[in-house]
Enzyme design. Structure first.
Site, PDB file in Angstrom:
ATOM      1  N   ASP A 459       9.923   8.522   3.323  1.00  0.00           N
ATOM      2  CA  ASP A 459       9.535   7.886   2.041  1.00  0.00           C
ATOM      3  C   ASP A 459       8.157   8.493   1.765  1.00  0.00           C
ATOM      4  OD1 ASP A 459       8.842   6.583   4.312  1.00  0.00           O
ATOM      5  OD2 ASP A 459       8.260   4.754   3.145  1.00  0.00           O
ATOM      6  N   ASP A 464       1.762   3.604   7.970  1.00  0.00           N
ATOM      7  CA  ASP A 464       2.524   3.220   9.102  1.00  0.00           C
ATOM      8  C   ASP A 464       3.901   2.982   8.502  1.00  0.00           C
ATOM      9  OD1 ASP A 464       1.870   1.049   7.843  1.00  0.00           O
ATOM     10  OD2 ASP A 464       1.551  -0.161   9.502  1.00  0.00           O
ATOM     11  N   GLU A 465       5.071   4.022   8.229  1.00  0.00           N
ATOM     12  CA  GLU A 465       6.302   3.786   7.826  1.00  0.00           C
ATOM     13  C   GLU A 465       7.004   5.185   8.061  1.00  0.00           C
ATOM     14  OE1 GLU A 465       8.542   1.901   4.008  1.00  0.00           O
ATOM     15  OE2 GLU A 465       6.605   1.596   3.951  1.00  0.00           O
ATOM     16  N   ASP A 472      15.334   6.827  -1.677  1.00  0.00           N
ATOM     17  CA  ASP A 472      14.625   8.267  -1.940  1.00  0.00           C
ATOM     18  C   ASP A 472      15.328   9.516  -1.800  1.00  0.00           C
ATOM     19  OD1 ASP A 472      13.025   5.866  -0.782  1.00  0.00           O
ATOM     20  OD2 ASP A 472      11.303   6.993  -1.446  1.00  0.00           O
ATOM     21  N   TRP A 535      20.639   2.981  -2.713  1.00  0.00           N
ATOM     22  CA  TRP A 535      20.322   3.420  -1.313  1.00  0.00           C
ATOM     23  C   TRP A 535      21.273   3.761  -0.380  1.00  0.00           C
ATOM     24  CZ3 TRP A 535      17.235   1.040  -4.490  1.00  0.00           C
ATOM     25  CH2 TRP A 535      15.758   1.265  -4.408  1.00  0.00           C
ATOM     26  N   GLU A 745       4.075   6.998  -5.556  1.00  0.00           N
ATOM     27  CA  GLU A 745       4.968   5.960  -5.113  1.00  0.00           C
ATOM     28  C   GLU A 745       5.127   5.220  -6.568  1.00  0.00           C
ATOM     29  OE1 GLU A 745       6.000   2.767  -1.802  1.00  0.00           O
ATOM     30  OE2 GLU A 745       4.119   3.389  -1.950  1.00  0.00           O
TER      31      GLU A 745
END
Length: 882
Positions: A459, A464-465, A472, A535, A745
Site C-alpha cells: 500500500d 509501519d505497514e 490497492d 479487495w 493516499e
C-alpha cells in the site's frame, strides 16, 4: 527482411532458476506491411551448438508467436538449456534467434542441504544480522556450477568473498509456511581450484522481523523465530563427474556487523564488528560457533526464475539545506522506495546517521508523524580510519528527504546517491501529452508503482505497514500491466493470494496474510480479516487482467480454483443474491463519508453485490476460455440472478438509483448492471451528482478507478476530460499542483495551507488513485485490447480527443512488439500515427471524423460510433477532419 528480435520465456528475457517448462514467445520485425507468421520452428538443447536437442518442434504451420508450450520436455535440475527459434512470414524465413535459461531444483525431494542458523532460540526478538559459512574443495577443472539458495529471513550469498548475483531482499516475501521461493545462480566464474568458501549474511526481514501496524497484538516472528540459510551447489567437471556442496551442520556461524536490521526501522552497521575474509577460505578471524539445523517443510519450496527485487534507478540529490529548526536535510527531489548509498571519509568511531522521511511540514521542517512507528534510519560506524562506501542491505525506505543526524565533516551532494529498489520489471508503457501537468501525473503514477512493487504490491513504502493490501492491487492492476511487465510479479503474488485463502474460499485483506489470528487488538480488523468486496476480488480481476494483457490462458488455469472458490464464498454468504460479509471497506476514504469516517456513503450492500456480479461475469468468461462448459452454465445462471437482484434492489420504480452517490452510479454503469431502459437515466444521474460537486469527484477506492470510464463509455468524453483536468481540490492534478512526485493516499493529504490530512494514515506514496492511468491509456491514447484476441493480437486503436490537448503519444510493448498511437490536433486537420506490430492486426477508429483526407492505404468506413478501418501490421499516418 524478416527477423526475430528476441525470444522470451514466460514473457521474460531471462529465466534463471525456473522449475517448470516455460511458455515461449518472440517478436517479429519486418519491413513489410500486413505480415502474419505462417510457420515457426522451436528447439531446446543441452548445448549451444544444438547437437543434443531435447525438443524440436519441426516446421509448425501456425501464426502463434506467443504462448508456445512444448510438450514432452523433461528438464534436469540446476542446468543450463539453450533455445532457438525461427519463423516464416510474407515469403521469407528469419535466421535463428537464440537465448538460454537455467533450471533450479526441479523436484523438492532432490534437496540434500538443510537449513542452518547462527541464531540461538533466545534470539527470537533480536534484529541482528549473522554470518554463516562453509568451506569446500574444487579439485578438477570446472565445466559449470550452479547454486540454489533461500533463507528464513533475508540473505546475501557470497562465494570466495564476492556477493553472488545482483538481487536484493532475497528470498522476498511470501506466505512462508505455504510458499517459499529459492533463487538459482550460475557461479562457474566464482570458483577456483583448491579451497573455496561460501557463506551468507542473514537478517530478520519479513520472516521474523517486526511487521504489521499499531494495534496488532503480534508484531514480530509471524513465520518463525530464527533466521537460517539453505543452499545447494552442483559443480560439474570437464571429466563428466559432478559434486554437490550443501549447507549442513559442518557450517559455522557468527554475529555480523549488521547489529540491527528491520524492514520498518532501517539498519545499523558497525564496521568494527566486520570479520575480515569471512567468506573466503582459511578465515582465522572472528569467534565462530557450530550452526543449528532448523526443520522446515521442503514441499513449499519453489524456484523463482525472474521478478526478483533489484536496485534500479539511480537518483542524485538536488540540494542540501537547513530547515527553520536547524536540521540539515538532503532533498532527492523524488519520493521513492530506495536505499541511500553514502561515500565518506572518517575516523574510527565516527558515525553516519540519516533519518528518511517523505515531506516537510507547513513551515519547511522535518515531518515524520505520518511514519507512525517506523524509523527509516540508516547508521554506519567507522571501524577504522579511511574512506568507505556503505548502503544498507536488509531494509528499504520510502522517502524524498533525509535528515543528516550525524556525519563526519561537511556533507556534500556527491556524498549521497539514492538507489531506487523494487522488483526488476521491464518498462513496457509510455505516455506523453501536450499538457505538462498530465505528464507529471503520469510520472507520479509510474513512481507510485516503482515504490510499492517491492516483491509484493504494498500500500505504501514508508510507515509501519507496507502490506500487500489486495484492494490497492486490484484497482491498479490494469494500469500496472501497461506500465511494466508485471507477469512474473503478479504470478508469484497470486500464488500467495490462493495460499492464504480460507478453507471456504475467502480472500485475505492483505497478502501475505499476517493479520488473521492477530487482529484482536485493532479496532478495524477485529471485525474481520478477509473477504471485502473490491479487495478480495483481486482473485478474479488480476488473473483476468493478465489474460487480457498477455493473452495468456496459463494464468487462468493456474488461478482457476482460487477464482472459483472466491465466487463460491460470495454465493455461500449472500442472502437472496445480495452479498455482504463482516468487515467491508466499501468506497474507502471517499469524500462523501461522514465527518471522521473512512467509509464512503455508498451502501455496502450495493458495492458488494456490484462486485459479486462483476467478478462472477469475469469468471464465466474465464470458464469459457478454458472450455469448462459445466461451470459456464452454472455461473452464467448465477450471474443473471445477481444482476436481476441488483436491478430490483438498487433501482426504484422510477428508474432512480436508491443510493444517490457518484460511486453507486459509476459501478452500475461500468459493471453493466444498469437496466437497459434506465441506463440513460443513470448516466444523467451521475452527471447531476458531478455537477452538484461543481464538477469534482467525491469518490474513494471503489468509484474512482472507473469514473472517467463511466462517462466516456456513455457519450460523455468531454465531461471525463473536464474531471481529469481539474486542478483544485479534490482532483488528480491538485496533487501535481502541490508538488507531488508520486500519488497520495488521500485527495487532501497535504492541504493548500500546508497542513496535513492526518498523521495516522497519510501516505504520500500510495498508488491506488493512480488507477486513472488506465483511462489515460485506453481512452485518451486509445490503446485497447480485443477480448477475443487478447495480448494485442488484435488491437483496437480508438483515441478520444479532448481536453484542449494538442497531442498524445502512447506506446505499449506487447508480447508481439510495440503498439503505438500518436494523435495531434492541427489547425485544419487531425493526424493519427499508428504502429501495429508484425503478426498482429488492428481496428483503427477515428474519433469524430467527418472526412478522411489521407488514409495511407486503409479503407475507412462509417462504423457504429466512428469511422474505422481494419489494418495489418505496419506504420500508418491518417489525416482527417473532425
Amino acid at each position: 527482411m524478416l527477423k526475430i528480435n528476441e525470444i522470451r520465456m514466460d514473457y521474460e528475457k531471462e529465466q534463471i532458476g525456473i522449475t517448470h517448462v516455460p511458455e515461449f514467445s518472440w517478436t517479429l520485425e519486418s519491413d513489410k506491411r500486413n505480415v502474419i507468421q505462417e510457420a515457426y520452428e522451436l528447439e531446446i538443447a543441452e548445448d549451444p551448438s544444438f547437437e543434443n536437442k531435447i525438443y524440436a518442434s519441426g516446421n509448425c504451420k501456425s501464426d502463434a508467436s506467443a504462448q508456445i508450450q512444448p510438450e514432452g520436455v523433461n528438464l534436469a535440475s540446476q542446468k543450463k538449456y539453450f533455445v532457438r527459434a525461427k519463423a516464416k512470414a510474407a515469403g521469407e524465413e528469419s535466421d535463428w534467434a537464440e537465448t538460454s535459461f537455467v533450471t533450479g531444483i526441479m523436484d523438492n525431494s532432490q534437496w540434500k542441504g538443510v537449513f542452518v542458523s547462527a541464531e540461538e532460540e533466545a534470539d527470537k526478538d533480536n534484529s541482528k544480522g549473522t554470518y554463516v559459512r562453509g568451506e569446500f574443495t574444487v579439485s578438477k577443472q570446472v565445466k559449470e556450477a550452479f547454486v540454489s539458495v533461500t533463507a528464513l529471513g533475508l540473505y546475501n550469498f557470497y562465494i570466495n568473498g564476492k556477493k553472488v548475483g545482483h538481487d536484493e531482499l532475497t528470498p522476498g516475501w511470501t506466505s512462508y509456511r505455504k510458499h517459499l521461493c529459492f533463487q538459482t545462480y550460475e557461479v562457474t566464474d566464482y570458483l577456483k581450484e583448491g579451497k573455496n568458501a561460501a557463506g551468507a549474511i542473514l537478517a530478520a526481514g519479513w520472516y521474523k522481523g517486526k511487521m504489521g501496524f499499531d494495534g496488532l497484538a503480534k508484531r514480530r516472528n509471524h513465520y518463525g523465530e530464527n533466521t537460517a540459510l539453505l543452499s545447494q551447489m552442483v559443480i560439474r567437471y570437464t571429466d563428466g563427474t559432478e559434486e554437490t556442496v550443501v549447507t549442513d551442520e559442518s557450517w559455522r556461524g557468527a554475529d555480523a556487523p549488521v547489529v540491527f536490521a528491520e524492514i520498518y526501522d532501517g539498519e545499523i552497521y558497525d564496521a568494527a564488528k566486520e570479520i575480515k575474509g569471512w567468506a573466503e577460505p582459511d578465515c582465522t578471524e572472528g569467534t565462530w560457533k557450530q550452526v543449528r539445523k532448523l526443520e522446515y517443510d521442503f514441499s513449499v519450496l519453489t524456484g523463482q526464475g525472474s521478478g526478483k527485487v533489484s536496485l534500479m534507478d539511480e537518483v542524485k540529490p538536488k540540494e542540501i539545506f537547513t530547515t527553520p529548526e536547524g536540521d540539515t536535510v538532503i532533498d532527492f527531489g523524488q519520493n521513492m522506495s530506495a536505499l541511500i548509498q553514502v561515500h565518506a571519509a572518517g575516523k574510527k568511531g565516527d558515525v553516519i546517521r540519516l533519518d528518511c522521511f517523505e515531506v516537510l511540514d507547513s513551515k519547511g521542517n522535518v515531518y515524520v508523524d505520518n511514519l507512525r512507528g517506523a524509523k527509516e534510519s540508516l547508521q554506519y560506524t567507522f571501524g577504522e580510519d579511511g574512506t568507505i562506501t556503505y548502503r544498507p542491505s536488509f531494509t528499504f525506505m520510502g522517502f524524498r528527504y533525509a535528515k543528516i543526524v550525524s556525519f563526519p565533516g561537511e556533507p556534500k551532494l556527491e556524498n549521497f546517491t539514492a538507489n531506487a529498489i523494487h522488483t526488476n520489471m521491464e518498462r513496457t508503457g509510455f505516455i506523453e501529452t501536450s499538457n505538462p501537468d498530465l505528464n507529471q501525473l503520469a510520472h507520479n503514477i509510474l513512481w507510485g508503482l516503482k515504490s510499492n512493487f517491492v516483491d509484493v504490491p504494498t500500500d505504501c513504502p514508508q510507515r509501519d505497514e507496507r502490506l500487500g493490501w489486495t484492494g490497492d492491487a486490484e484497482i491498479f492492476c490494469r494500469t500496472a500491466c501497461f506500465l511494466e511487465n508485471t507477469y512474473s510479479f503478479y504470478r508469484k503474488w497470486l500464488r500467495d493470494v490462493e495460499a492464504d485463502q480460507t478453507e471456504e474460499g475467502g480472500v485475505a485483506h492483505v497478502v501475505p496474510d499476517i493479520i488473521s489470528g492477530n487482529e484482536g487488538d485493532n479496532w478495524l480488523l477485529e471485525q474481520g480479516s478477509h473477504s471485502a468486496a473490491a479487495w478480495a476480488d483481486v482473485a478474479i480481476v488480476n488473473p483476468w487482467t493478465m489474460y487480457l494483457t498477455f493473452g495468456d490462458k496459463e494464468i487462468l488455469k493456474i488461478q482457476y480454483n482460487s477464482m472459483k472458490n472466491w465466487i463460491n464464498f460470495m454465493r455461500e454468504y449472500s442472502v437472496d443474491y445480495i452479498w455482504n460479509y463482516k468487515l467491508q471497506f466499501g468506497d474507502w476514504v471517499a469524500l462523501d463519508a461522514e465527518e471522521g469516517s473512512y467509509f464512503g456513503a455508498t451502501p455496502n450492500d450495493l458495492t458488494c453485490t456490484a462486485y459479486f456480479a462483476y467478478s462472477t461475469g469475469l469468471f464465466v468468461k474465464a470458464a469459457e476460455i478454458l472450455g469448462r462448459t459445466d461451470d459456464v452454465k452454472e455461473y452464467s445462471d448465477l450471474y443473471d440472478k445477481i444482476v436481476d437482484k441488483f436491478q430490483r434492489t438498487f433501482y426504484d420504480e422510477n428508474g432512480e438509483m436508491t443510493a444517490q452517490t457518484q460511486t453507486a452510479h459509476i459501478v452500475a454503469l461500468y459493471f453493466r448492471l444498469a437496466p437497459e431502459k434506465y441506463k440513460e437515466k443513470t448516466v444523467q444521474g451521475l452527471l447531476r451528482l458531478l455537477e452538484k460537486e461543481n464538477g469534482h469527484l467525491v469518490t474513494g477506492f471503489v468509484g474512482t478507478p472507473y469514473f472517467c470510464h463511466a462517462l466516456s463509455q456513455n457519450g460523455h468524453v468531454k465531461e471525463a476530460y473536464e474531471l481529469l483536468l481539474k486542478d483544485d481540490f479534490p482532483s488528480w492534478l491538485y496533487q501535481v499542483k502541490m508538488g507531488a512526485t508520486t500519488v497520495w493516499e488521500h485527495w487532501d493529504g497535504l492541504k493548500p495551507d500546508g497542513t496535513m490530512w492526518s498523521a495516522d494514515m497519510n501516505s504520500f506514496n500510495h498508488y491506488a488513485y493512480g488507477s486513472i492511468g488506465e483511462w489515460l491509456v485506453r481512452v485518451m491514447a486509445g490503446l485497447e485490447v480485443d477480448e477475443k484476441k487478447p495480448g494485442y493480437k488484435h488491437a483496437v486503436i480508438y483515441p478520444r480527443m479532448g481536453g484542449d490537448l494538442d497531442y498524445v503519444k502512447a506506446e505499449y510493448r506487447s508480447v508481439y512488439g510495440p503498439v503505438k498511437s500518436f494523435w495531434e490536433v492541427k489547425p485544419e486537420e487531425t493526424v493519427l500515427h499508428v504502429s501495429v506490430p508484425a503478426n498482429t492486426t488492428a481496428t483503427i477508429c477515428l474519433d469524430g471524423a467527418k472526412e478522411v483526407k489521407a488514409a495511407d492505404g486503409l479503407a475507412f468506413a462509417a462504423g457504429k460510433d466512428c469511422m474505422q478501418a481494419e489494418a495489418g501490421s505496419g506504420d500508418y499516418e491518417i489525416h482527417f477532419v473532425r
